[in-house]
Every structure is written in structure tokens, then in C-alpha cells.
Design a protein around this motif. Structure first.
Motif, short mmCIF file in Angstrom:
data_model
loop_
_atom_site.label_atom_id
_atom_site.label_comp_id
_atom_site.label_asym_id
_atom_site.label_seq_id
_atom_site.Cartn_x
_atom_site.Cartn_y
_atom_site.Cartn_z
N LEU A 1 26.61 -11.70 -21.54
CA LEU A 1 25.82 -11.00 -20.19
C LEU A 1 26.65 -9.96 -20.03
CD1 LEU A 1 24.44 -10.77 -18.06
CD2 LEU A 1 25.70 -11.78 -16.48
N ILE A 2 28.63 -9.28 -19.54
CA ILE A 2 28.72 -8.23 -20.70
C ILE A 2 28.88 -7.25 -21.04
CG2 ILE A 2 30.94 -6.73 -20.13
CD1 ILE A 2 32.61 -9.34 -18.84
N ARG A 3 28.73 -7.95 -21.96
CA ARG A 3 28.04 -6.88 -23.48
C ARG A 3 26.49 -6.54 -23.59
NH1 ARG A 3 31.36 -10.72 -27.61
NH2 ARG A 3 33.46 -9.60 -27.67
N SER A 4 25.79 -6.80 -23.02
CA SER A 4 24.52 -6.83 -22.84
C SER A 4 24.50 -6.24 -21.42
CB SER A 4 24.11 -7.84 -23.08
OG SER A 4 23.89 -8.82 -23.64
N LEU A 5 24.55 -6.19 -20.45
CA LEU A 5 24.87 -5.27 -19.87
C LEU A 5 25.60 -3.57 -19.75
CD1 LEU A 5 26.11 -7.40 -16.71
CD2 LEU A 5 23.79 -6.17 -17.08
N ALA A 6 26.47 -3.86 -20.46
CA ALA A 6 27.08 -2.72 -21.81
C ALA A 6 26.09 -2.28 -22.30
CB ALA A 6 28.33 -2.62 -21.67
N ASP B 1 26.88 -2.02 -13.90
CA ASP B 1 27.07 -3.78 -13.63
C ASP B 1 27.62 -4.63 -13.75
OD1 ASP B 1 24.82 -2.89 -11.85
OD2 ASP B 1 23.23 -3.29 -13.30
N ALA B 2 28.22 -3.75 -15.13
CA ALA B 2 28.83 -4.97 -16.33
C ALA B 2 30.64 -5.16 -15.43
CB ALA B 2 29.30 -4.26 -17.91
N ALA B 3 31.21 -4.03 -14.72
CA ALA B 3 32.39 -4.22 -14.27
C ALA B 3 32.06 -5.13 -12.89
CB ALA B 3 33.16 -2.79 -13.68
N ARG B 4 30.92 -4.20 -12.52
CA ARG B 4 30.85 -5.64 -10.54
C ARG B 4 30.68 -7.09 -11.37
NH1 ARG B 4 26.26 -3.19 -7.11
NH2 ARG B 4 25.44 -3.81 -8.83
N HIS B 5 30.69 -7.82 -12.45
CA HIS B 5 30.36 -8.66 -13.24
C HIS B 5 31.30 -9.20 -12.96
CE1 HIS B 5 28.32 -12.11 -14.54
NE2 HIS B 5 29.19 -12.30 -14.90
N LEU B 6 32.59 -8.33 -13.87
CA LEU B 6 33.60 -9.31 -13.93
C LEU B 6 34.46 -9.50 -13.21
CD1 LEU B 6 35.89 -9.37 -16.55
CD2 LEU B 6 36.37 -7.34 -16.71
N HIS B 7 34.45 -8.88 -11.67
CA HIS B 7 35.20 -8.49 -11.24
C HIS B 7 34.42 -9.71 -10.20
CE1 HIS B 7 37.33 -7.10 -7.12
NE2 HIS B 7 36.31 -7.23 -6.32
N ARG B 8 33.12 -9.85 -9.61
CA ARG B 8 32.51 -11.59 -9.41
C ARG B 8 33.31 -12.58 -10.16
NH1 ARG B 8 27.68 -7.70 -8.68
NH2 ARG B 8 27.04 -9.42 -10.72
N TYR C 1 34.86 -7.17 -22.27
CA TYR C 1 34.61 -5.95 -21.01
C TYR C 1 35.36 -4.57 -21.81
CZ TYR C 1 34.84 -2.78 -17.36
OH TYR C 1 34.10 -1.47 -17.04
N ALA C 2 36.27 -4.97 -22.49
CA ALA C 2 37.12 -3.61 -22.79
C ALA C 2 37.14 -3.23 -23.89
CB ALA C 2 39.90 -4.43 -22.91
#
Length: 251
Positions: free
Chosen positions: A203-208, A215-222, A243-244
Motif C-alpha cells: 500500500l505504501i509503495r503503491s501510494l507513493a 498519503d503514504a506518510a500518513r498511512h505509515l504514521h497510522r 517507505y524510506a
């Protein structure tokens, strides 16, 4: 690989489905349903009476158990539908549900997922194969049956296979560049399995990859907050690394 909608007339990948075999409306008592589930998950194999007694009464059977067990089996046979694909046989050691295992949804799921695992086809085809296999699921395995030790073990094994297939399907879809599909599918997985690392990574890679780094950063935070509250862990290396890496890629 086939693109037809998967279907199976008998199943345990959700509430027990026996509509083509037995009149399910007539089998309502919990122990009768448990007996049917035990025969179903051991389809085409002898199930010893001792095992059935242990599963039905958890090691503390009534003195009348031989008659009671026979009555349960009689009721299952009585309500077997005309033209049914299966029948219950009495064997020397117990009982056997004789049936073509290819008609059973979990056998079909394992076959399709196994073919996808071994496939040399291009990734989009593999992703579709996993999707077809996963479409056989209707909910939690054996959701409407009392969980004896054997039924519980079967349900847990099938759920592990489901999680593995979901992870493989997400990975194949991501590597195929189907980022919109991955976003939707990963969120669906996380509804059932909130700490699934593969789903979070995809999900994070696809959002980015879709230019949605915020949105990827917000998802990582949640995800970090949930991981801390539910598992007592501050971070998951594989998700943080994903994410990085995504954050360093050019938009």
C-alpha cells in the motif's frame, strides 16, 4: 489460466455450505453440524469413531454416545439430497464421506493457489490466478460451526494459506504495475488483518508510486500507532524500509 468465476458447490471457506449434498435447513443441532463439518474436512477418508467422540464431546461423552452418534449419522443420511455428489459410508473404524474432492471449495482453493505459486506465467496472469483462488472465500472458514480441536486446526491452517495467497497476490499485482488495484486490495486485506506487513508495504509503495507520498506518510504514521497499541512495538523494519525507499524514488 482460467478467467472464469470460481465456484464450488460444497465448502468450508466461510459458513459451511452443503446445499448440493444435504438439506442444510434440516441440520440445525450444533453437534450434528459439527459431525457434518468433521466428515467434510476429512472428505474421502475414514474418520474413526474414537476421533468423532473426542471431537463431539471433548473427551467427556455420555454413556449413550454409541446410540447418539448413530442417530446423528442417520439424520445426515436421511436429509441427503437426491442426486447428491456425496454419501456417508460406514467403515470398519468409523465413517467416511465419499465425494469427489475437486467439488470442495478448500481443495479447489489449494489447487489454484498452488498452481499460482508454481506458475511461470507473467506476473499479471499470476496475480489474476491468486485473485480467482481467493474469490472462493466467503468469510471466516467454518464460521457457523462449533470449533472442536480438529475443526479449529483446519480453520487456522486454511486461514494461514489465505493470508499467504493474499500476500502473493498483492506482491504480483504491485510488480505488474497495477497500483490502483493494489491500493484497493491492500486496504481490503487490512480490514481483516490490520498488522499484515505485506499489505502495508504494498500500500505504501503503491501510494507513493501514484504520486501520493503525503498519503503514504500518513498511512505509515497510522500504522506505527496501531502497531504500538496492539503489539507493543514502535516500528516494523520492513514497512519503514519500504517507505524510506519509496520516498527516495523520483515522482
Amino acid at each position: 489460466m482460467s478467467t472464469e468465476s470460481p465456484s464450488a458447490p460444497l465448502g468450508v471457506l466461510g459458513p459451511m455450505s452443503v446445499g448440493s449434498f444435504i438439506d442444510d435447513r434440516a441440520i440445525r443441532a450444533s453437534k450434528q453440524r459439527l459431525l457434518l463439518a468433521l466428515l467434510l474436512v476429512e472428505a474421502d477418508r475414514d474418520v474413526p469413531r474414537d476421533l468423532l467422540v473426542d471431537e463431539l464431546w471433548l473427551g467427556n461423552p455420555p454413556s449413550s454416545w454409541p446410540t447418539t452418534l448413530q442417530t446423528y449419522v442417520y439424520q445426515l443420511r436421511k436429509h441427503t439430497l437426491p442426486g447428491s455428489p456425496g454419501r456417508i459410508r460406514t467403515t470398519r473404524s468409523g465413517y467416511r464421506l465419499e465425494i469427489d474432492r475437486s467439488l470442495l471449495d478448500w481443495c479447489e482453493f489449494e489447487r489454484r493457489a498452488g498452481e499460482a505459486d508454481r506458475s511461470a506465467f507473467a506476473r499479471p496472469v499470476v496475480a489474476d490466478a491468486y485473485r480467482e483462488a481467493l474469490a472462493l472465500w466467503r468469510g471466516t472458514a467454518l464460521a457457523d460451526v462449533d470449533h472442536s480441536p480438529r475443526v479449529q486446526a483446519v480453520a487456522e491452517r486454511l486461514e494461514r494459506l489465505r493470508r499467504a495467497a493474499r500476500a502473493a497476490q498483492l506482491t504480483a499485482s504491485y510488480r505488474s504495475g497495477r497500483l490502483v488495484d493494489v491500493i484497493a486490495d491492500a486496504r481490503s486485506v487490512l480490514m481483516d488483518d490490520p498488522l499484515n506487513e505485506t499489505a502495508h508495504v504494498c500500500l505504501i509503495r503503491s501510494l507513493a508510486g501514484r504520486g501520493r507520498r503525503h498519503d503514504a506518510a500518513r498511512h505509515l504514521h497510522r500504522f506505527r500507532k496501531r502497531l504500538l497499541s496492539e503489539a507493543g512495538v514502535a516500528s516494523a523494519t520492513v514497512v519503514e524500509t519500504a517507505y524510506a525507499e519509496a520516498a527516495r524514488e523520483p515522482v
